[in-house]
Write a protein that holds these residues in place. Structure first.
Motif, PDB file in Angstrom:
ATOM      1  N   ARG A 102      51.685  29.623  48.348  1.00 23.91           N
ATOM      2  CA  ARG A 102      52.531  28.664  49.141  1.00 23.91           C
ATOM      3  C   ARG A 102      53.115  27.608  48.455  1.00 23.91           C
ATOM      4  NH1 ARG A 102      48.118  29.689  52.908  1.00 23.91           N
ATOM      5  NH2 ARG A 102      47.057  27.576  52.187  1.00 23.91           N
ATOM      6  N   HIS A 103      52.793  27.280  47.362  1.00 22.12           N
ATOM      7  CA  HIS A 103      53.099  25.996  46.653  1.00 22.12           C
ATOM      8  C   HIS A 103      54.086  26.040  45.510  1.00 22.12           C
ATOM      9  CE1 HIS A 103      50.562  23.928  49.160  1.00 22.12           C
ATOM     10  NE2 HIS A 103      49.495  24.334  48.641  1.00 22.12           N
ATOM     11  N   TRP A 104      53.882  27.327  44.511  1.00 18.94           N
ATOM     12  CA  TRP A 104      54.795  27.788  43.595  1.00 18.94           C
ATOM     13  C   TRP A 104      55.301  29.038  43.762  1.00 18.94           C
ATOM     14  CZ3 TRP A 104      49.707  25.617  42.425  1.00 18.94           C
ATOM     15  CH2 TRP A 104      49.550  24.236  42.148  1.00 18.94           C
ATOM     16  N   THR A 105      56.434  29.331  42.830  1.00 12.61           N
ATOM     17  CA  THR A 105      56.713  30.733  42.675  1.00 12.61           C
ATOM     18  C   THR A 105      56.049  31.400  41.944  1.00 12.61           C
ATOM     19  OG1 THR A 105      59.145  29.790  42.672  1.00 12.61           O
ATOM     20  CG2 THR A 105      58.876  31.987  41.825  1.00 12.61           C
ATOM     21  N   ILE A 106      55.847  32.659  42.355  1.00 12.88           N
ATOM     22  CA  ILE A 106      54.976  33.593  41.544  1.00 12.88           C
ATOM     23  C   ILE A 106      55.660  34.498  40.708  1.00 12.88           C
ATOM     24  CG2 ILE A 106      52.570  34.998  41.676  1.00 12.88           C
ATOM     25  CD1 ILE A 106      52.355  32.122  42.814  1.00 12.88           C
ATOM     26  N   ASP A 107      55.336  34.422  39.574  1.00 10.01           N
ATOM     27  CA  ASP A 107      56.148  35.487  38.505  1.00 10.01           C
ATOM     28  C   ASP A 107      55.848  37.023  39.101  1.00 10.01           C
ATOM     29  OD1 ASP A 107      56.190  37.265  35.800  1.00 10.01           O
ATOM     30  OD2 ASP A 107      57.579  35.566  35.993  1.00 10.01           O
ATOM     31  N   ALA A 108      56.678  38.001  38.733  1.00  5.88           N
ATOM     32  CA  ALA A 108      56.692  39.242  39.128  1.00  5.88           C
ATOM     33  C   ALA A 108      55.382  39.874  38.358  1.00  5.88           C
ATOM     34  CB  ALA A 108      58.057  39.975  39.158  1.00  5.88           C
ATOM     35  N   ARG A 109      55.368  39.420  37.059  1.00  6.62           N
ATOM     36  CA  ARG A 109      54.461  40.076  36.517  1.00  6.62           C
ATOM     37  C   ARG A 109      53.335  39.245  36.217  1.00  6.62           C
ATOM     38  NH1 ARG A 109      55.269  40.249  31.293  1.00  6.62           N
ATOM     39  NH2 ARG A 109      54.335  42.006  30.936  1.00  6.62           N
ATOM     40  N   VAL A 110      52.656  38.380  37.132  1.00  4.33           N
ATOM     41  CA  VAL A 110      51.896  37.603  37.181  1.00  4.33           C
ATOM     42  C   VAL A 110      50.320  38.272  36.860  1.00  4.33           C
ATOM     43  CG1 VAL A 110      51.165  37.629  39.676  1.00  4.33           C
ATOM     44  CG2 VAL A 110      50.496  35.636  38.438  1.00  4.33           C
ATOM     45  N   GLU A 111      49.703  37.718  35.923  1.00  4.03           N
ATOM     46  CA  GLU A 111      48.239  38.206  35.750  1.00  4.03           C
ATOM     47  C   GLU A 111      47.215  37.478  36.425  1.00  4.03           C
ATOM     48  OE1 GLU A 111      46.659  38.621  31.296  1.00  4.03           O
ATOM     49  OE2 GLU A 111      45.711  36.898  32.152  1.00  4.03           O
ATOM     50  N   ILE A 112      46.194  38.097  37.221  1.00 10.46           N
ATOM     51  CA  ILE A 112      45.365  37.443  37.928  1.00 10.46           C
ATOM     52  C   ILE A 112      44.217  38.070  37.703  1.00 10.46           C
ATOM     53  CG2 ILE A 112      44.628  37.129  40.440  1.00 10.46           C
ATOM     54  CD1 ILE A 112      47.432  37.636  41.360  1.00 10.46           C
ATOM     55  N   THR A 113      43.139  37.197  36.857  1.00  8.38           N
ATOM     56  CA  THR A 113      42.133  37.635  36.448  1.00  8.38           C
ATOM     57  C   THR A 113      40.748  37.217  37.136  1.00  8.38           C
ATOM     58  OG1 THR A 113      43.034  37.697  34.312  1.00  8.38           O
ATOM     59  CG2 THR A 113      40.621  37.580  34.240  1.00  8.38           C
ATOM     60  N   LEU A 114      39.965  37.866  37.393  1.00  5.99           N
ATOM     61  CA  LEU A 114      38.237  37.453  37.789  1.00  5.99           C
ATOM     62  C   LEU A 114      37.516  37.670  36.986  1.00  5.99           C
ATOM     63  CD1 LEU A 114      37.405  37.329  41.351  1.00  5.99           C
ATOM     64  CD2 LEU A 114      36.022  38.699  40.146  1.00  5.99           C
ATOM     65  N   GLU A 115      36.526  36.693  36.774  1.00  8.65           N
ATOM     66  CA  GLU A 115      35.367  37.158  35.876  1.00  8.65           C
ATOM     67  C   GLU A 115      34.271  37.643  36.732  1.00  8.65           C
ATOM     68  OE1 GLU A 115      35.560  33.616  32.376  1.00  8.65           O
ATOM     69  OE2 GLU A 115      34.233  33.409  34.115  1.00  8.65           O
ATOM     70  N   ALA A 116      33.411  38.631  36.095  1.00 13.78           N
ATOM     71  CA  ALA A 116      32.611  39.275  37.058  1.00 13.78           C
ATOM     72  C   ALA A 116      31.272  39.525  36.130  1.00 13.78           C
ATOM     73  CB  ALA A 116      32.910  40.474  37.559  1.00 13.78           C
ATOM     74  N   ASN A 117      29.933  39.428  36.563  1.00 16.77           N
ATOM     75  CA  ASN A 117      28.781  39.866  36.218  1.00 16.77           C
ATOM     76  C   ASN A 117      28.573  41.359  36.574  1.00 16.77           C
ATOM     77  OD1 ASN A 117      28.314  37.611  34.446  1.00 16.77           O
ATOM     78  ND2 ASN A 117      27.036  36.757  35.957  1.00 16.77           N
ATOM     79  N   PRO A 118      27.879  42.241  35.671  1.00 15.50           N
ATOM     80  CA  PRO A 118      27.621  43.539  35.897  1.00 15.50           C
ATOM     81  C   PRO A 118      26.537  43.506  37.206  1.00 15.50           C
ATOM     82  CG  PRO A 118      27.650  43.490  33.715  1.00 15.50           C
ATOM     83  CD  PRO A 118      27.883  42.053  33.980  1.00 15.50           C
ATOM     84  N   THR A 119      25.783  42.565  37.381  1.00 18.33           N
ATOM     85  CA  THR A 119      24.641  42.562  38.413  1.00 18.33           C
ATOM     86  C   THR A 119      25.475  42.111  39.800  1.00 18.33           C
ATOM     87  OG1 THR A 119      24.489  40.104  37.962  1.00 18.33           O
ATOM     88  CG2 THR A 119      22.667  41.974  37.313  1.00 18.33           C
ATOM     89  N   SER A 120      26.817  41.709  39.869  1.00 13.87           N
ATOM     90  CA  SER A 120      27.327  41.484  41.101  1.00 13.87           C
ATOM     91  C   SER A 120      28.433  42.356  41.508  1.00 13.87           C
ATOM     92  CB  SER A 120      27.908  40.131  41.116  1.00 13.87           C
ATOM     93  OG  SER A 120      28.851  39.620  40.034  1.00 13.87           O
ATOM     94  N   VAL A 121      28.534  43.735  40.644  1.00 16.03           N
ATOM     95  CA  VAL A 121      29.363  44.678  40.965  1.00 16.03           C
ATOM     96  C   VAL A 121      29.135  45.569  41.954  1.00 16.03           C
ATOM     97  CG1 VAL A 121      30.524  46.524  39.839  1.00 16.03           C
ATOM     98  CG2 VAL A 121      30.151  44.388  38.422  1.00 16.03           C
ATOM     99  N   GLU A 122      29.922  45.812  43.055  1.00 13.53           N
ATOM    100  CA  GLU A 122      29.798  46.659  43.972  1.00 13.53           C
ATOM    101  C   GLU A 122      31.170  47.195  43.984  1.00 13.53           C
ATOM    102  OE1 GLU A 122      28.451  45.144  47.498  1.00 13.53           O
ATOM    103  OE2 GLU A 122      26.786  44.307  46.552  1.00 13.53           O
ATOM    104  N   ALA A 123      31.627  48.640  44.371  1.00 15.50           N
ATOM    105  CA  ALA A 123      32.714  49.200  44.345  1.00 15.50           C
ATOM    106  C   ALA A 123      33.381  48.714  45.476  1.00 15.50           C
ATOM    107  CB  ALA A 123      32.497  50.791  44.699  1.00 15.50           C
ATOM    108  N   ASP A 124      32.862  48.467  46.764  1.00 17.95           N
ATOM    109  CA  ASP A 124      33.558  48.023  47.831  1.00 17.95           C
ATOM    110  C   ASP A 124      34.374  46.614  47.623  1.00 17.95           C
ATOM    111  OD1 ASP A 124      33.491  50.311  49.396  1.00 17.95           O
ATOM    112  OD2 ASP A 124      31.873  49.541  50.458  1.00 17.95           O
TER     113      ASP A 124
END
Length: 399
Positions: A102-124
């Motif tokens: 809502r606040h900034w232009t988003i580049d078409a090739r934006v990289e959106i990363t999320l850190e995860a731990n294997p214990t909190s991984v579920e397919a859904d």
């Protein structure tokens, strides 16, 4: 609809001429299921009821504050770090991404990363993050051996880690995972076997960190008490050299001192830091670097999660630090960050930022002992020989 579907193709940031046009957003999620003994990040174990939607609303409010400070930017990268962001509901991730959009232009090739731990991984849950717009996941595996996993305080098994990596690779376009080496009692043969396995698993990116003892951690207390024996300087150097050799041979060379990637798979968000771009930091304990009216601001937020939330609700942001850096401080930061990169730094940009040139005498002395070199494009970079003593090289150039 995937959040990425409507991204703008506009590019460029209308900021001061010392900028390189790089701009990202870092979102810090401070909560963890447990505190690891080596970790000095701003992470907190919270037990009991928790209004996640109310907490997410505070991120949206803080984003309003920063958008007013630095309007007109184009976001090339968004990074959810922590803590353990994979404990978030995917709808929370989506809400924060929508607020950024809502606040900034988003580049078409934006990289959106999320850190995860294997214990909190579920397919859904992973599919939910992908639907929200996340296109890169970084997994905190840390070891592919059961004993060291337990010693590092990790709550997952090796089988869970491998399954999480495979699941992430099946859902997200880009993935990475972390390992820690040079651990107590680890041998070079042990690390060669473990890293070889990791390189078979990795698709495009690996983060490989030597274990360091940080003040304020449980490992620091054990080390001070003589109950934790760390590798000596020579063995640590051998670990580093072995790591470079194996990753290079596998086609994932180091592009930064601890990060390895196939060409084109480098972390775009971390490159914003290392190339000394701009980034907004939202959330408890988050840091930022922003160019406002030809001055670079160093921002930092309240670390305690619910204190941060109360500050945001009261005044629109949770910042406890907003310092204007001197040109000399900016130059020092650029050296510290940029010389970590295999590509090195542009000394002309350093002069524009700091108002001074790097000492030719210091450059010549470091070249003479094989620690520094000039590339054909004029950039200065630390050599393979110099990387293990990077801190000393930076200190010489900053003097």
């Amino acid at each position: 609809m995937c959040w990425e579907a409507g991204l703008s193709t506009e590019a460029g940031n209308s900021v001061d001429p010392r900028s390189n046009g790089l701009f990202g957003v870092y979102v810090h999620w401070p909560f963890c299921a447990a505190k690891c003994p080596y970790c000095d990040f701003n992470s907190h174990v919270h037990r009991g009821p928790f209004d996640e939607a109310g907490f997410v609303a505070a991120y949206a409010a803080e984003l309003v504050h920063f958008a007013q400070k630095v309007p007109g930017r184009t976001v090339q990268s968004i990074f959810f770090g922590g803590g353990t962001p994979s404990l978030m509901d995917p709808r929370s991730v989506g809400a924060i991404l929508e607020a950024i959009g809502r606040h900034w232009t988003i580049d078409a090739r934006v990289e959106i990363t999320l850190e995860a731990n294997p214990t909190s991984v579920e397919a859904d849950r992973f599919r939910g993050y992908r639907a929200a717009g996340v296109n890169r996941v970084s997994l905190g595996v840390q070891s592919l051996r059961e004993g060291p996993l337990a010693e590092l305080g990790r709550r997952h098994t090796v089988d869970e880690a491998v399954a999480a990596v495979r699941l992430a690779q099946s859902i997200f376009p880009r993935t990475s995972f972390d390992l820690i080496y040079a651990r107590p009692r680890q041998t070079l043969d042990d690390w060669q076997d473990e890293l070889t396995e990791a390189l078979w698993m990795a698709q495009g990116h690996l983060s490989l960190y030597q274990l360091t003892i940080e003040m304020g951690t449980r490992y620091y207390d054990l080390f001070r008490a003589g109950k934790l024996q760390m590798p000596g300087e020579d063995l640590s150097a051998d670990f580093y050299e072995l790591t470079q050799e194996l990753t290079q041979n596998a086609g994932l060379p180091a592009y930064e001192i601890s990060n390895h990637a196939r060409p084109g798979q480098e972390s775009r968000h971390n490159l914003i830091y290392w190339r000394y771009g701009e980034y907004v930091g939202v959330g408890p304990g988050a840091h930022g670097r922003l160019l406002i009216n030809n001055q670079r601001h160093a921002t930092a937020a309240e670390k305690l999660p619910f204190d941060w939330q109360r500050k945001v609700l009261a005044r629109g942001h949770g910042m406890v630090t907003d310092d204007v850096l001197t040109w000399e401080e900016e130059g020092d930061e650029m050296l510290v960050m940029g010389l970590r990169l295999r590509e090195g730094i542009d000394p002309r940009r350093f002069q524009r930022i700091s108002g001074r040139a790097i000492s030719e005498r210091q450059i010549a002395e470091l070249k003479a002992i094989g620690f520094l070199e000039t590339l054909p494009n004029g950039f200065l970079r630390v050599t393979d020989k110099g990387w293990p003593v990077l801190d000393a090289v930076v200190a010489d150039l900053a003097a």
